[in-house]
Design a protein around this motif. Structure first.
Motif, PDB file in Angstrom:
ATOM      1  N   THR A 101      49.140  42.216  48.544  1.00 22.27           N
ATOM      2  CA  THR A 101      48.501  42.192  47.229  1.00 22.27           C
ATOM      3  C   THR A 101      49.445  42.796  46.212  1.00 22.27           C
ATOM      4  OG1 THR A 101      46.322  42.446  48.240  1.00 22.27           O
ATOM      5  CG2 THR A 101      46.497  42.887  45.895  1.00 22.27           C
ATOM      6  N   ARG A 107      47.227  37.814  45.539  1.00 22.08           N
ATOM      7  CA  ARG A 107      46.978  38.056  46.951  1.00 22.08           C
ATOM      8  C   ARG A 107      47.527  36.910  47.790  1.00 22.08           C
ATOM      9  NH1 ARG A 107      43.044  40.807  50.203  1.00 22.08           N
ATOM     10  NH2 ARG A 107      42.531  39.628  52.085  1.00 22.08           N
ATOM     11  N   ASP A 109      47.643  35.726  51.853  1.00 20.26           N
ATOM     12  CA  ASP A 109      46.799  35.985  53.026  1.00 20.26           C
ATOM     13  C   ASP A 109      47.112  34.913  54.067  1.00 20.26           C
ATOM     14  OD1 ASP A 109      43.179  36.612  53.265  1.00 20.26           O
ATOM     15  OD2 ASP A 109      44.752  36.562  54.785  1.00 20.26           O
TER      16      ASP A 109
END
Length: 121
Positions: A101, A107, A109
């Motif tokens: 982040t 972000r 992921d």
């Protein structure tokens, strides 16, 4: 291609050990916090252990504390989960998750495909 690949699962007897690996390809894990999750049949996915990007902070679910150890080798772009004193209730598919982040990049992921761990006599 950006991906995480877990390995090291298998069938082990109660009391045995396994070491899971989570290797990244296409990106570096250096700035990612890593969490190992697991999901047993008919149950929700649960967090097992996590490690900060630096490796300086680790956390464990109460159910695995004292038996599992998470570590990372950024030079090898890999995170490990050493699992000792395995119990039948540890049987599950184990997944690794990498999260970064940042205020600039937002972000990021990534999930691996999972590796099966079966603890049975």
């Amino acid at each position: 291609q950006l991906q995480l690949v877990e390995s090291g699962g298998g069938l082990v007897q109660p009391g045995g050990s396994l070491r899971l690996s989570c290797a990244a390809s296409g990106f570096t894990l250096d700035y990612y916090a890593i969490t190992w999750f697991r999901q047993a049949p008919g149950k929700e996915r649960e967090g097992v252990s996590c490690i900060s990007s630096s490796g300086g902070t680790t956390n464990y679910a109460d159910s695995v504390k004292g038996r599992f150890t998470i570590s990372r080798d950024n030079a090898k772009n890999t995170v490990y989960l050493q699992m000792n004193s395995l119990k039948p209730e540890d049987t599950a598919v184990y997944y690794c998750n990498a999260v970064q982040t940042s205020a600039i990049l937002g972000r990021r992921d990534y999930w691996g495909q999972g590796t099966q761990v079966t603890v049975s006599s």
